[in-house]
Each structure stands twice: as structure tokens, then as C-alpha cells.
Design a protein around this motif. Structure first.
Motif, mmCIF file in Angstrom:
data_model
loop_
_atom_site.group_PDB
_atom_site.id
_atom_site.type_symbol
_atom_site.label_atom_id
_atom_site.label_comp_id
_atom_site.label_asym_id
_atom_site.label_seq_id
_atom_site.Cartn_x
_atom_site.Cartn_y
_atom_site.Cartn_z
ATOM 1 N N CYS A 289 0.962 -1.205 -0.061
ATOM 2 C CA CYS A 289 0.101 -0.099 -0.008
ATOM 3 C C CYS A 289 0.829 1.263 -0.172
ATOM 4 O O CYS A 289 0.499 2.222 -0.875
ATOM 5 C CB CYS A 289 -1.053 -0.090 1.324
ATOM 6 S SG CYS A 289 -2.212 -1.173 1.134
ATOM 7 N N ASN B 174 1.682 2.713 -3.201
ATOM 8 C CA ASN B 174 0.537 3.351 -4.041
ATOM 9 C C ASN B 174 0.707 4.916 -4.091
ATOM 10 O O ASN B 174 0.737 5.656 -3.197
ATOM 11 C CB ASN B 174 -0.685 2.979 -3.372
ATOM 12 C CG ASN B 174 -2.045 3.027 -3.944
ATOM 13 O OD1 ASN B 174 -1.893 4.098 -4.957
ATOM 14 N ND2 ASN B 174 -3.029 2.422 -4.020
ATOM 15 N N ARG C 275 -1.812 6.794 -1.876
ATOM 16 C CA ARG C 275 -1.527 6.464 -0.384
ATOM 17 C C ARG C 275 -1.982 7.535 0.547
ATOM 18 O O ARG C 275 -2.741 7.451 1.438
ATOM 19 C CB ARG C 275 -0.211 5.943 0.062
ATOM 20 C CG ARG C 275 -0.213 5.544 1.257
ATOM 21 C CD ARG C 275 -1.028 4.182 1.542
ATOM 22 N NE ARG C 275 -0.852 3.588 2.643
ATOM 23 C CZ ARG C 275 -1.204 3.735 4.125
ATOM 24 N NH1 ARG C 275 -2.170 4.926 4.108
ATOM 25 N NH2 ARG C 275 -0.893 3.380 5.412
ATOM 26 N N CYS D 255 -6.582 0.722 3.990
ATOM 27 C CA CYS D 255 -5.732 -0.248 3.778
ATOM 28 C C CYS D 255 -6.401 -1.555 4.571
ATOM 29 O O CYS D 255 -6.405 -2.733 4.146
ATOM 30 C CB CYS D 255 -4.305 -0.042 4.202
ATOM 31 S SG CYS D 255 -3.471 1.315 3.270
ATOM 32 N N PHE E 185 -3.291 0.818 -7.043
ATOM 33 C CA PHE E 185 -2.613 -0.497 -5.944
ATOM 34 C C PHE E 185 -1.919 -1.353 -7.016
ATOM 35 O O PHE E 185 -0.535 -1.867 -7.019
ATOM 36 C CB PHE E 185 -3.479 -0.672 -5.037
ATOM 37 C CG PHE E 185 -3.109 -2.008 -4.393
ATOM 38 C CD1 PHE E 185 -2.287 -1.703 -3.388
ATOM 39 C CD2 PHE E 185 -3.624 -3.299 -4.529
ATOM 40 C CE1 PHE E 185 -1.742 -3.069 -2.490
ATOM 41 C CE2 PHE E 185 -3.003 -4.523 -3.926
ATOM 42 C CZ PHE E 185 -2.349 -4.028 -2.818
#
Length: 233
Positions: free
Chosen positions: A12, A15, A18, A26, A61
Motif C-alpha cells: 500500500c 501506492n 496512499r 488499507c 495499487f
């Protein structure tokens, strides 16, 4: 999904979106993915975000995993020593000296039923169930070189090959990827590529039958890789 929650959080963090979504995203995404019945709408409702945002996050992702992890676990263009070792290792098996890469002609299928009923038949594969396809290029050291994942289960090998990044790259510079006189082995379903070696169709002479036997044996590595990969699930 067989990975620890800590590993999932690390992914994650790759990403690019994020920072735009709370950490709780998450956790819920992890729980949704663990069900093996991932639906973007479920994730969106649980996060109190719009479906378009959830789709953007899911796509980012997946792209982050591909872009970051591929560099670590899949080789880039091999050097000449690596190519020579590949060809020598293939030749040791059944005596075909020019093989650099083998591609699995059938790959494997991952169960998948699309939400959109109008296109569901595209995913109905030749075995009679719904799936997306997964097929890979493998070298003589049982390492994945590249692959194509996500095509509808009904798609033929030639259709998938049309969109293959690696096949395009080999067309641009075959010697860099395959070595001098090198080739990729696969069946005739992959279309007409001058660097692709295929078995004889309807082999009738002893020489043709023996060649097909050697050819099939040389594809042992890719079958072995898929066996190892499937045993992890």
C-alpha cells in the motif's frame, strides 16, 4: 491472498494515492481482498468514498505492485552471458541449441465472473467455466521473464500475443533479448512471429515426430514454474 498484513501495508505504501486515503482504507481493503470475492462497490461503501475513487485507488495499487515488484523479481533485458547460459541450459535438456525463452501456450486460468452480464461470454473459457487468463514467458532457470495477465478466458493465444509487451520488445531488438539466432518456443497458436519456434503440425516422419518430442520436453521449465506457482495457493 497469501501474504501477511504487514507485507500488504508495504505494498500500500507503494501506492501513489496512499496519502489521499485514510489508513483505515488499507485495513478494509485487506479484509475485502481476503474474501477472494473482491468488489469495488464493497470497498467504496466501506470506506465512505465514491466508486470512481475506489476504482482509481485499486488501479493505482495494482500498477504499483507491477511497476515496483516486477523490477525486483523479473529480469530486464539479459546480458550476453545470461543469454549464453540460457541457450546452453535449454540445449542440455533435449539438444535444441537456439532456445532462449519458452512461453506457456495455455498458461493458466484464474476463476473470474464479470459483473457485466453482457460481456460474460468473453470470459467463458474452453474448459467450460469463467476466467481470466494468465500466461508467462520463462527462461531456462525457471524465472519469469514477462507475462500477460487479465485477458478474457476465451481469448486465443494470438489475440493475447498482439498486446504482449515482450513480443513487441523482441521484434524491436531480437538479438538483445534472444541472442544470435535465438528463438522463443511455443505452439502455433501464438501467431506468425519469425523468432517463434513451433512444433510440426501433424508430424508424420520419424524426424518430425522426434523433433516434436524434443520440443515438448524443452518446454518442461515453464510447466514446472506454473506447478510451483500453483502449489503456493
Amino acid at each position: 491472498m497469501r501474504m501477511s498484513y504487514g507485507t500488504f501495508i508495504q505494498l500500500c505504501n507503494l501506492n501513489p494515492l496512499r496519502g489521499k486515503i485514510e489508513d483505515s482504507t488499507c485495513g478494509l481493503t485487506w479484509r475485502v481482498l481476503k474474501t477472494r470475492q473482491f468488489k469495488v462497490a464493497t470497498m467504496a461503501n466501506g470506506h465512505w468514498i465514491g466508486i470512481s475513487t475506489a476504482k482509481a485507488y485499486t488501479e493505482a495499487f495494482c500498477n504499483a505492485i507491477i511497476s515496483k515488484m516486477k523490477l525486483k523479481y523479473m529480469q530486464c533485458m539479459p546480458d550476453r552471458d545470461r543469454l549464453a547460459c540460457n541457450q546452453a541450459k535449454f540445449a542440455e535438456l533435449r539438444g535444441i541449441h537456439c532456445i532462449a525463452i519458452t512461453v506457456d501456450s495455455d498458461g493458466t486460468h484464474v476463476p473470474w465472473i464479470p459483473d457485466n452480464v453482457s460481456c460474460s461470454e468473453d470470459y467463458h473459457n474452453y474448459e467450460g467455466w469463467y476466467s481470466i487468463s494468465f500466461w508467462m514467458f520463462v527462461d531456462a532457470f525457471c524465472l519469469f521473464v514477462d507475462g500477460d495477465i487479465g485477458h478474457p478466458g476465451r481469448a486465443g493465444n494470438s489475440s493475447i500475443a498482439e498486446y504482449s509487451w515482450l513480443i513487441d520488445e523482441i521484434h524491436r531488438d531480437p538479438e538483445a533479448w534472444l541472442g544470435e539466432g535465438g528463438c522463443v518456443i511455443g505452439d502455433g497458436g501464438f501467431g506468425n512471429h519469425y523468432f517463434l519456434m513451433a512444433p510440426f503440425a501433424n508430424a508424420s516422419t520419424n524426424s518430425e515426430i522426434y523433433f516434436n518430442y524434443c520440443f515438448s520436453s524443452s518446454r518442461f521449465y515453464v510447466e514446472q514454474c506454473f506447478g510451483w506457482w500453483k502449489n503456493g495457493f
